[in-house]
Design an enzyme around this catalytic site. Structure first.
Site, PDB file in Angstrom:
ATOM      1  N   ASP A 195      32.081 -27.675  15.292  1.00  0.00           N
ATOM      2  CA  ASP A 195      33.313 -27.724  15.838  1.00  0.00           C
ATOM      3  C   ASP A 195      32.973 -28.473  17.937  1.00  0.00           C
ATOM      4  O   ASP A 195      33.168 -28.046  18.274  1.00  0.00           O
ATOM      5  CB  ASP A 195      34.379 -26.627  15.335  1.00  0.00           C
ATOM      6  CG  ASP A 195      35.898 -26.961  15.004  1.00  0.00           C
ATOM      7  OD1 ASP A 195      36.217 -27.827  15.983  1.00  0.00           O
ATOM      8  OD2 ASP A 195      36.489 -26.498  14.695  1.00  0.00           O
TER       9      ASP A 195
ATOM     10  N   ASP B  49      38.506 -31.407  16.364  1.00  0.00           N
ATOM     11  CA  ASP B  49      39.030 -30.966  16.477  1.00  0.00           C
ATOM     12  C   ASP B  49      40.601 -31.959  17.586  1.00  0.00           C
ATOM     13  O   ASP B  49      39.806 -32.712  17.810  1.00  0.00           O
ATOM     14  CB  ASP B  49      38.907 -30.151  17.018  1.00  0.00           C
ATOM     15  CG  ASP B  49      40.657 -28.880  17.359  1.00  0.00           C
ATOM     16  OD1 ASP B  49      40.967 -28.540  16.515  1.00  0.00           O
ATOM     17  OD2 ASP B  49      40.902 -29.079  18.614  1.00  0.00           O
TER      18      ASP B  49
ATOM     19  N   GLU C  91      39.585 -34.223  12.417  1.00  0.00           N
ATOM     20  CA  GLU C  91      41.263 -33.803  11.967  1.00  0.00           C
ATOM     21  C   GLU C  91      41.929 -34.611  12.908  1.00  0.00           C
ATOM     22  O   GLU C  91      42.176 -34.813  14.180  1.00  0.00           O
ATOM     23  CB  GLU C  91      41.608 -32.420  13.365  1.00  0.00           C
ATOM     24  CG  GLU C  91      42.387 -31.791  12.793  1.00  0.00           C
ATOM     25  CD  GLU C  91      42.978 -30.232  13.562  1.00  0.00           C
ATOM     26  OE1 GLU C  91      43.833 -29.510  13.991  1.00  0.00           O
ATOM     27  OE2 GLU C  91      42.779 -30.515  14.736  1.00  0.00           O
TER      28      GLU C  91
ATOM     29  N   HIS D 111      41.322 -22.400   9.067  1.00  0.00           N
ATOM     30  CA  HIS D 111      42.271 -21.629   9.726  1.00  0.00           C
ATOM     31  C   HIS D 111      43.144 -22.080   9.908  1.00  0.00           C
ATOM     32  O   HIS D 111      43.698 -20.542  10.895  1.00  0.00           O
ATOM     33  CB  HIS D 111      40.640 -21.368  10.842  1.00  0.00           C
ATOM     34  CG  HIS D 111      40.969 -22.727  12.040  1.00  0.00           C
ATOM     35  ND1 HIS D 111      40.000 -23.589  10.624  1.00  0.00           N
ATOM     36  CD2 HIS D 111      41.043 -23.161  13.125  1.00  0.00           C
ATOM     37  CE1 HIS D 111      40.188 -25.043  12.294  1.00  0.00           C
ATOM     38  NE2 HIS D 111      40.976 -24.327  12.948  1.00  0.00           N
ATOM     39  N   ASP D 112      43.656 -22.871  10.107  1.00  0.00           N
ATOM     40  CA  ASP D 112      44.843 -23.039  10.424  1.00  0.00           C
ATOM     41  C   ASP D 112      45.577 -23.223   9.798  1.00  0.00           C
ATOM     42  O   ASP D 112      47.127 -23.029   9.483  1.00  0.00           O
ATOM     43  CB  ASP D 112      44.781 -25.080  11.203  1.00  0.00           C
ATOM     44  CG  ASP D 112      44.373 -24.890  12.599  1.00  0.00           C
ATOM     45  OD1 ASP D 112      44.444 -23.386  12.754  1.00  0.00           O
ATOM     46  OD2 ASP D 112      44.067 -25.005  12.972  1.00  0.00           O
TER      47      ASP D 112
END
Length: 558
Positions: A96, A198, A252, A328-329
């Protein structure tokens, strides 16, 4: 080699995956311990949420040293071992990359805030106050409040899209960009196969820093992402690092619509392979700048189908989609949009069926493959800074939501729903740790856990295993043309994937009632092979007359 087009990627949230030391915090040795399990599921790659050194103000998305594994997770040597052992089992490793911001404890920021003429000053975004001392503009933080923090030492504001402990990096500075590329080279030289990036859409900012035309004190909107030099920066990254290492990339794409997604993923532009889009995850949100994600409305299947179909069609030619409902979000889909009680198994597998039948690369989030569900905790038991900041802002200070309405929203879509520890077995703390877990374990762990799921050949786990094998073995899943059918039906999710004279027919009743789909399922191809279904006795396509609650199936016809 475009291995990712045939792949299913499994996301690991390391702090919640498996604790090998008994300190209540998941770690890399815990991941290594579970590689056999991941291999048995059949996934092709492992995406690890951030494991770099961090003060953990935002669960590792505030990085203080990009070249060092955080001691909570282990050592660099543990990471090298994980890469080697995953590769030996045929699984790629995706790390990440958090490059929009760092931790305020990073050496760069510690230097940057010392003085206005420090060599690291321009690694971050500093601005003077307005004449009245107020922030440079009305940009808001995604985690509530304003996006500018005053620094007494140098008497300027610095920008932070997230926490004040997460200052935004200044990508306009070529020295900063080279620092990022160099740390990427470091990990790829160790064997890392790719990057999830990210909030990559936010690295370029409009250098005029325009205020939003709004009466709101703080606004999060289009000025926060897709800045004027975004694609220039990513193309430079591709030349410097991604292409030389043949890296797989998924960005993302915050704030991205279809046209910007095409810019990211057009192979001729040499940027990224894929991006995560978010529009389909907003089908239960009531658009309002004041409430953000916490403004809720009922789940709308017609809207979900329309959004997924739009992306399937628009990115059909040279581009490639990502497929996900959980990460995870995002909360657990079986609880958020499905039925996690009476039809837990059927609902979880129905959502899996309609997602994995689409064209693109599926991402499975840890625990999704056993049907993990949302939690209901008192506010003090949640860890997520987003939840606590929004509670303070929306409930206590501005009183825009009642406590009951806010907690209902948290229980539906709060991020900690996805972050409760992985449920390995029915022993204490679900087998995640012998100590006290960093976040409470979901109370349904005795019913929902890996040990039980693996032992039961009719479980959600084995359904995922079969879905993944189908995607590997059936060319139609990769190349078949998508067509949505029954688009306006509020309970039925059906579509086809067609290649030459072969066709997949994907059908699911996304409701808790029996549904008579005929003649909606009529097809000129009278007979076909049932590839998979989530009921043991789903009939052939030419005789099916009723779909039971959350019944889903994939047929192959010629």
């Amino acid at each position: 080699m475009e291995w990712w087009k045939d792949a299913v990627i499994y996301q690991i949230y390391p702090r919640s995956f498996k604790d090998s030391t008994g300190n209540g915090f998941g770690d890399l040795r815990g991941v290594i311990e579970k590689l056999d399990y991941l291999e048995s599921l059949g996934v092709d790659g492992l995406w690890l949420s951030p494991i770099f050194e961090s003060p953990q103000k935002d669960n590792g998305y505030d990085i203080s040293d990009y070249r060092k594994i955080d001691p909570r997770f282990g050592t660099n040597e543990d990471m090298y071992e994980l890469i080697e052992k995953a590769h030996a089992k045929g699984m790629k490793i995706i790390m990440d990359l958090v490059a929009n911001h760092s931790s305020d404890q990073h050496r760069w920021f510690q230097e940057s805030k010392k003085s206005k003429d420090n060599p690291y000053r321009d690694y971050y975004i500093w601005k003077d106050a307005q004449a009245d001392g107020s922030p440079p503009n009305n940009w808001g933080s995604i985690f509530s409040g304003g996006a500018w923090e005053w620094d007494e030492t140098t008497e300027q504001y610095y920008l932070h899209y997230f926490l004040k402990e997460q200052p935004d990096l200044n990508w306009e500075n070529p020295k900063l960009r080279e620092e990022i590329y160099d740390l990427m080279r470091f990990w790829m030289a160790k064997g890392v196969d790719g990057w999830r990036m990210d909030v990559i859409g936010a690295i370029s900012k409009d250098q005029s820093f325009p205020a939003y035309d709004s009466d709101e004190q703080y606004v999060v909107g289009e000025n926060h992402s897709n800045g004027p030099r975004l694609h220039e920066f990513i193309q430079e990254m591709n030349r410097e690092v991604l292409a030389p290492f043949n890296a797989m990339t998924v960005g993302e794409g915050n704030g991205s619509d279809i046209e910007s997604a095409k810019l990211f993923t057009d192979p001729e532009r040499n940027e990224l392979n894929m991006i995560f889009t978010f529009t389909h995850m907003g089908v239960d949100e009531r658009p309002t700048a004041q409430l953000g994600k916490w403004g809720m409305k009922p789940f709308d299947l017609v809207e979900l189908k329309a959004d997924l179909a739009l992306w399937q069609t628009a990115l059909n030619e040279r581009f490639w989609n990502t497929l996900y409902f959980e990460n995870h979000d995002q909360a657990r889909v079986v609880s958020r949009w499905g039925n996690d009680t009476t039809y837990h198994h059927q609902s979880a597998t129905a959502f899996a069926t309609v997602l994995h039948g689409l064209k693109g690369t599926p991402f499975v989030y840890q625990g999704e493959e056993i049907g993990m569900v949302n939690s209901s905790f008192p506010i003090e038991d949640y860890d997520d800074v987003e939840i606590h900041n929004a509670y303070k802002d929306l409930v206590q200070e501005r009183q825009l939501l009642s406590e009951a309405d806010f907690m209902a929203a948290v229980e539906t879509k709060g991020r900690d729903n996805a972050r409760t520890p992985m449920q390995w077995d029915a022993t204490a703390n679900a087998g995640f740790t012998t100590g006290t877990p960093w976040l409470k374990v979901n109370p349904r762990f005795e019913e929902i856990n890996v040990e039980k799921a693996v032992a039961d050949k009719g479980s959600i786990f084995h359904y995922y295993q079969k879905l993944i094998a189908l995607r590997h073995n059936e060319e139609l899943f990769r190349t078949g043309e998508f067509e949505l059918t029954n688009s306006e039906d509020p309970r039925l999710f059906t579509y086809t994937r067609t290649l030459g004279d072969e066709q997949l027919i994907i059908v699911a009743n996304m409701s808790a009632e029996n549904y008579q789909p005929l003649p909606l399922l009529s097809t000129e191809k009278a007979t076909g092979e049932l590839l998979i279904s989530n009921y043991a006795d789903t009939p052939a396509i030419d005789v099916i007359s009723v779909l039971r609650p959350y019944e889903a199936a994939i047929y192959k016809v010629k």
